[in-house]
Scaffold this active site. Structure first.
Site, PDB file in Angstrom:
ATOM      1  N   HIS A  85       0.852  -1.190   0.000  1.00 37.43           N
ATOM      2  CA  HIS A  85       0.000   0.000   0.000  1.00 37.43           C
ATOM      3  C   HIS A  85       0.887   1.239   0.000  1.00 37.43           C
ATOM      4  O   HIS A  85       0.803   2.061  -0.886  1.00 37.43           O
ATOM      5  CB  HIS A  85      -0.941  -0.013   1.210  1.00 37.43           C
ATOM      6  CG  HIS A  85      -1.975   1.072   1.184  1.00 37.43           C
ATOM      7  ND1 HIS A  85      -3.009   1.141   2.084  1.00 37.43           N
ATOM      8  CD2 HIS A  85      -2.134   2.143   0.370  1.00 37.43           C
ATOM      9  CE1 HIS A  85      -3.762   2.200   1.830  1.00 37.43           C
ATOM     10  NE2 HIS A  85      -3.246   2.835   0.794  1.00 37.43           N
ATOM     11  N   GLU A 144       0.455   7.843  -3.444  1.00 37.55           N
ATOM     12  CA  GLU A 144       1.160   7.553  -2.200  1.00 37.55           C
ATOM     13  C   GLU A 144       2.354   8.482  -1.985  1.00 37.55           C
ATOM     14  O   GLU A 144       2.577   8.966  -0.882  1.00 37.55           O
ATOM     15  CB  GLU A 144       1.625   6.088  -2.181  1.00 37.55           C
ATOM     16  CG  GLU A 144       0.496   5.101  -1.969  1.00 37.55           C
ATOM     17  CD  GLU A 144      -0.213   5.304  -0.640  1.00 37.55           C
ATOM     18  OE1 GLU A 144       0.479   5.325   0.399  1.00 37.55           O
ATOM     19  OE2 GLU A 144      -1.442   5.443  -0.636  1.00 37.55           O
ATOM     20  N   HIS A 166       2.153  11.259   1.006  1.00 35.93           N
ATOM     21  CA  HIS A 166       2.993  10.969   2.169  1.00 35.93           C
ATOM     22  C   HIS A 166       4.458  11.345   1.969  1.00 35.93           C
ATOM     23  O   HIS A 166       5.073  11.923   2.866  1.00 35.93           O
ATOM     24  CB  HIS A 166       2.891   9.480   2.519  1.00 35.93           C
ATOM     25  CG  HIS A 166       1.491   9.028   2.802  1.00 35.93           C
ATOM     26  ND1 HIS A 166       0.828   9.362   3.973  1.00 35.93           N
ATOM     27  CD2 HIS A 166       0.617   8.289   2.071  1.00 35.93           C
ATOM     28  CE1 HIS A 166      -0.381   8.840   3.958  1.00 35.93           C
ATOM     29  NE2 HIS A 166      -0.544   8.188   2.822  1.00 35.93           N
TER      30      HIS A 166
END
Length: 321
Positions: free
Chosen positions: A129, A198, A202
């Site tokens: 993930h 992602e 992040h």
């Protein structure tokens, strides 16, 4: 007779899986081998500032453990909780059979799923993930530096990773194991959209990825490509399937497991409590929490307990894919 055949196939499959060898990746052992409760790099394979002097001279250099303001933005992550998150994208039809199927349905589904498990490694892999950085209280911010972001339509991520930065092996692993799912909440279901999401959400909040922290030959988007490399490296040391298989916990439609048994197996392998998430009573994700000493790329990751309570009940399904 059907039950006997299913049990025989299941035991044979588990015997083969237990004896399977691992393959090397990035100087680590890909799929299932860790020698300690940390996820540090074996040598600095990243083009990043050396943080050894900072770590030696700073007594509180572990993230979330500092007692004073630390101003070295390249060797200390202000968002000091790093968690590697994984998907288990189980087969929802098999969950329905496990819960509501006849004995014949369950036996046939179990036999077929164990055969699939042997011949398709995706069906025995918790896929990637991401790597998230939270504040020390478990909260987080996102999309912190828009100027660092990547845009596949503009930057062509597969070309950027595989050709411009000459990382074909990294790209191949990402294509196979960093797979978008419905739970990732990314509108475009292509996996490259998940990679973009992602990193932008992040990675741009990781202050140690500032371009100023890289060697003098910094190139645009170097922090994004190295972020992807680090995510894969950390994930490759955290083989959830093998951690569970080591104590006899395998995907099945024939029975449920105690959540505590699952958590204990993962905690023993990781060195800290691991978050286990469920969807409709079946395991569908895990999160491994760490603190960090040094740069997010070259530093040492130390296991800590999960900051999030499990969404599962006392008993859980671990449904095949």
């Amino acid at each position: 007779m059907l039950a006997t055949v299913a049990v025989t196939i299941t035991l044979a499959a588990r015997s083969v899986l237990a004896a399977s060898a691992s393959a090397p990746y990035f100087g680590k052992v890909f799929h299932g081998h860790r020698t300690s409760a940390d996820s540090s790099s074996e040598g600095n394979i990243y083009p990043i500032k050396d943080c050894s002097a900072f770590i030696q001279d700073t007594p509180d250099s572990w993230s979330c453990h500092n007692t004073s303001v630390i101003r070295d933005e390249c060797c200390f992550e202000n968002y000091g909780v790093l968690l590697q998150s994984q998907f288990w994208d189980y087969n929802t039809t098999l969950l329905s059979i496990a819960v509501n199927g006849t004995t014949k349905d369950i036996v046939q589904a179990e036999a077929q799923s164990q055969i699939d498990l042997l011949y398709n490694d995706i069906k025995r892999t918790f896929t990637i993930h991401g790597l998230w950085n939270d504040l020390c209280d478990g909260s987080y911010r996102s999309n912190c530096e828009p100027s660092w972001e990547v845009d596949d339509a503009r930057d062509n991520l597969t070309h950027l990773i595989g050709t411009e930065f000459n990382e074909p092996q990294l790209l191949a692993v990402m294509k196979r194991y960093w797979i978008n799912t419905l739970k990732s909440n990314v509108e475009d279901q292509a996996s490259v959209a998940l990679w973009e999401h992602e990193y932008n959400k992040h990675g741009t909040c990781m202050n140690t990825l500032n371009p100023e922290c890289f060697d003098s030959g910094y190139r645009e988007h170097e922090q994004a490509v190295n972020f992807y490399k680090k995510v894969v490296e950390i994930w490759s040391q955290l083989d959830t399937f093998q951690f569970l298989a080591a104590v006899g916990i395998f995907p099945t439609v024939a029975r449920q497991y105690k959540l505590s048994d699952v958590q204990n197996a993962l905690s023993k392998a990781h060195g800290g409590e691991v978050y286990v998430g469920c969807l409709n009573g079946a395991i569908d994700e895990v999160w491994y929490y760490h603190n960090l000493q040094g740069n997010v790329l070259s530093g040492t990751y130390r296991a800590i307990d999960s900051l999030t309570n499990s969404t599962c009940g006392e008993k859980v399904w671990y449904i095949p894919k």
